[in-house]
Design an enzyme around this catalytic site. Structure first.
Site, PDB file in Angstrom:
ATOM      1  N   HIS A 264       0.832  -1.206   0.000  1.00  0.00           N
ATOM      2  CA  HIS A 264       0.000   0.000   0.000  1.00  0.00           C
ATOM      3  C   HIS A 264       0.874   1.267   0.000  1.00  0.00           C
ATOM      4  CE1 HIS A 264      -3.752   2.247   0.991  1.00  0.00           C
ATOM      5  NE2 HIS A 264      -2.906   3.047   1.624  1.00  0.00           N
ATOM      6  N   GLU A 265       1.812   1.328   0.944  1.00  0.00           N
ATOM      7  CA  GLU A 265       2.649   2.528   1.056  1.00  0.00           C
ATOM      8  C   GLU A 265       3.555   2.682  -0.171  1.00  0.00           C
ATOM      9  OE1 GLU A 265       1.813   4.556   3.258  1.00  0.00           O
ATOM     10  OE2 GLU A 265       0.669   3.225   4.559  1.00  0.00           O
ATOM     11  N   HIS A 268       1.850   4.858  -2.638  1.00  0.00           N
ATOM     12  CA  HIS A 268       2.039   6.290  -2.344  1.00  0.00           C
ATOM     13  C   HIS A 268       3.450   6.730  -2.737  1.00  0.00           C
ATOM     14  CE1 HIS A 268      -1.738   6.924  -0.298  1.00  0.00           C
ATOM     15  NE2 HIS A 268      -1.497   6.026   0.653  1.00  0.00           N
ATOM     16  N   GLU A 294      -4.634   8.124  -2.956  1.00  0.00           N
ATOM     17  CA  GLU A 294      -5.175   6.841  -2.511  1.00  0.00           C
ATOM     18  C   GLU A 294      -5.368   5.895  -3.705  1.00  0.00           C
ATOM     19  OE1 GLU A 294      -5.149   6.484   0.621  1.00  0.00           O
ATOM     20  OE2 GLU A 294      -6.192   4.579   0.929  1.00  0.00           O
TER      21      GLU A 294
END
Lengths: 494, 494
Positions: A264-265, A268, A294
């Site tokens: 997930h990170e 980003h 997101e």
């Protein structure tokens, strides 16, 4: 020349932002426990400096003068984005800003104490104070921006997002999900009946999990020369584009939570690392907003990281680093698990949007005074029952008290999460339309097509357009829930 | 009220200093390799902001107005120290400052390339440019501060230090050392003949060395709630008083260099951690200067860390963490080793002052044009032969090219090292005069008397007095080389 003056000024603003970003990372990863007080004082002082510099009245003249100069397209866009932000930052009276910060800080502190005890009655007056202020803020912003009050709030997080576009999309999604969730759960139960869920537990030393995580980050495109992975209590992706600081936390008895968090990170981080360097100090060169950010994290976590093709690539790495040789079907049962639950942050990709839509609807009801704070427990419970079949009426801690957003005054933020999921699916659909080979590439550990497409269509466009414009240019259409719905049907429908 | 305005202003200046300190630590310990360029840009921008704010012309009026207000003693001292610094910071024309920074940066870069090849002729023109600027700077500062040119340079590092006080002390010390060094070497040879030097090598994992270092830091008084120990290529003590960041580097085949380095930096760290918190944002509440700072690091490294009593306490810890049970005499032979050598940073406490005095004399000769840069290799060689019996004429890389100070324009800095050693011995003598029990306490792991004395007499006095004033108040006398000489005689004389 005013554009040149603004350009130099943006360098100075960026230096303060750089300092605040690194001080924040340092606080979470390296600061001594007793260093918090003076760190907070320093960061408050630097934030004040940044705010004063970014809202300096002279900038209005510079902006006007720069707009009258002969600028190329990128320069015009940069000045326009600077002006947009300047108007948003200067439209609240200083007296109001101070009152708002004081009120929301007190309310957030109160919430931290009241939530563990589920003390709704103790917390309610503080939330009422926050909601009053949010109504006041929305009215001021709406007046200045010529938007409806809720749109004026969303504008802070996602420039260009409007309820008139989002509400029909969310309504269609909600109708689909309320119907689809029981089907997905039934399909899952059938799978589990034939192939019981296998526990993914064991003993996984932190260094091995970190090595696995870094191998996945690099494979997916993260540049280790411009970023790193470390440990913090609350995982985040911070730092600056030239040095993206990702963190995660590890449990040594299971590896999947940390690994999915890292994926997930990484989403980003990829966005930050691949923003256009020439415009790094201008707002137009920074990440667009919450929902596009997101969409990038969810693209990596959900579209890539929960894709069976990804696990064909990843499982040998898991085996190499952790010494465990999982069957792909056992792994997929875990990464595709669906569960009804009260808590948004624990939700899976099927149920998550229902948590968000509930908040989106209640926020607008509160803003329009269709309900008051005292009505929240009942209103929340009614929607939870309708959307997810769960009652929270006896459990306010895990009902309207579960998120930090409202106590801190962040209204208009929640939609970004689900808009991000929708946009990620829409980007995936756009890519696979012209590149049907990506699944095969992923299975072979080749993420190049995905990286190139996102670099060109999302990352390099930074804030050189509104949120809907970026999406439209990238995918050729407006926000369209059909892609996310098709994605859920394919992954969870049978 | 102007004092209140200055007080608020100091908070803002301190926030920028805090950011620069942490950004510096982060760069050395955590930054991704590709993050350097934007970090350098951000730090240059913040440094410029800090300099502009600290030299703002309006401050002159604020200072004058504050001085006319009714202030208590601590406030008066704070304003006086602020004014002292303001005068020192504003006395150079901006044009000159820029020229000086440009020249010294270019010279330092050139030096980094020329030194490994010992290319004196290639480097000399750059150093000549620096020396010209330093002469110019010293003249300007001397005029403003009503000091001699060399005193005006030293004033930047140690307010109140004057050649008229230091030169007689250094002369006495030099005469003693030139005579004493052969005696100390002869005594050492005799010891080594009866008890050969035992190698302290082995396999010492970094984590064990770190645990040993942290145990020693804590024993000596370092507060782990307000600081930490990590790794960097060049050991330093940075950060802020509320969060002191010490670093070291490890070799796994020997532990003594890292341990002694940790003790040294712990001395710096203790000073920073114990500065008066109420005045933390004013200059009067910050560390006094280079020589007092060095007296604190040398107090821990030399007066405590090379004291036999310390090793009676430390050896069981070494055994516990590293699994090696050394005899105290073998250990002391290492920590008391004396060697003639060309390189200042490798020198022991007997030979080190001779390296410094050589530079102190040559700097004054250069400033007064008694010699020119072209004369340095011969002048250096002559003094090295006279003081240490070593020729450097064929080895400029390890002669006048060995230090970064001159290429970067830092003239007047070198004396601080030896002044620190003298002051550390003088503080030790003052303590043991009234507390003859400290050796026994140290052997028992009790550092309380030493901590209490230094907290009261050095640390809490911060910059509330000039360097000589702080020393005089603490020890009851002016700088007196007798204590350091007695210390060397006792430790190395027989």
């Amino acid at each position: 020349m005013s554009f040149a003056k603004l350009d130099a000024y943006c360098h100075s603003l960026s230096a303060l932002e750089h300092a605040l970003a690194i001080l924040g990372v340092d606080e979470a990863t390296a600061m001594a426990p007793g260093g918090g007080e003076s760190r907070a004082e320093a960061m408050a002082s630097l934030s004040g400096m940044l705010h004063r510099q970014a809202t300096d009245p002279k900038l209005q003249d510079w902006i006007e003068a720069a707009k009258a100069e002969s600028l190329d397209d990128a320069q015009s866009v940069a000045v326009a984005e600077f002006e947009r932000s300047y108007i948003n930052m200067t439209c609240l009276p200083a007296e109001f800003v101070e009152r708002r910060i004081r009120t929301s800080m007190r309310s957030e502190q109160l919430w931290r104490n009241a939530r563990p005890n589920g003390d709704w009655d103790g917390f309610r007056p503080a939330l009422e104070g926050v909601v009053d202020l949010v109504r006041e803020e929305a009215a001021i912003r709406a007046e200045v921006l010529k938007l409806t009050p809720y749109d004026a709030l969303m504008e802070q997080y996602d420039p260009g997002n409007r309820t008139k576009d989002i509400t029909p999309v969310f309504t269609e999604l909600k109708v689909f999900l309320v119907d689809f969730l029981p089907q997905a759960l039934a399909a899952q139960a059938e799978h589990h009946a034939t192939r019981p869920l296998k526990a993914l537990s064991g003993e996984y030393p932190v260094e091995r999990q970190k090595a696995l995580g870094e191998a996945m980050m690099e494979a997916i495109g993260f540049d280790m020369a411009h970023g790193s992975l470390s440990i913090s209590d609350h995982p985040f992706c911070g730092g600056v584009p030239s040095d993206v600081r990702m963190t995660t936390r590890y449990r040594t008895d299971e590896f999947l939570p940390a690994l999915m968090g890292i994926l997930h990170e990484t989403g980003h981080g990829l966005y930050e690392q691949n923003l256009p360097k020439d415009w790094a100090h201008w707002l137009s060169g920074k990440a667009r907003g919450m929902s596009i950010h997101e969409s990038q994290s969810l693209f990596v976590e959900k579209q890539i990281g929960r894709n069976p093709a990804f696990w064909r690539f990843a499982l040998p790495h898991v085996a190499k680093h952790l010494g465990e040789d999982w069957a792909i079907d056992d792994m997929l049962q875990h990464v595709h698990q669906v569960r009804r639950g009260k808590i948004r942050v624990d939700a899976d990709e099927v149920t998550y949007p229902l948590h968000v839509i509930l908040r989106y609807e209640l926020e607008q009801d509160l803003l329009a005074r269709r309900i008051e704070v005292r009505d929240l427990p009942e209103a929340w419970d009614a929607k939870m029952l309708e959307y997810l079949g769960i009652s929270t009426i006896d459990d306010p801690a895990n009902g309207p008290m579960q998120d930090v957003h409202w106590p801190s005054g962040a209204f208009g933020y929640f939609p970004s999460y689900t808009l991000g999921a929708l946009m990620a699916a829409q980007q995936w659909a756009a890519i696979t339309r012209t590149h049907p080979e990506v699944d095969a590439e992923i299975a072979g550990g080749d993420f190049g097509t995905l990286i190139d497409w996102r670099r060109k269509n999302i990352w390099q466009r930074a804030s050189m357009g509104s949120t809907p414009e970026i999406l439209r240019k990238a995918t050729g259409e407006n926000l369209n829930p059909a892609h996310f719905i098709a994605h859920l049907q394919a992954r969870y429908g049978q």
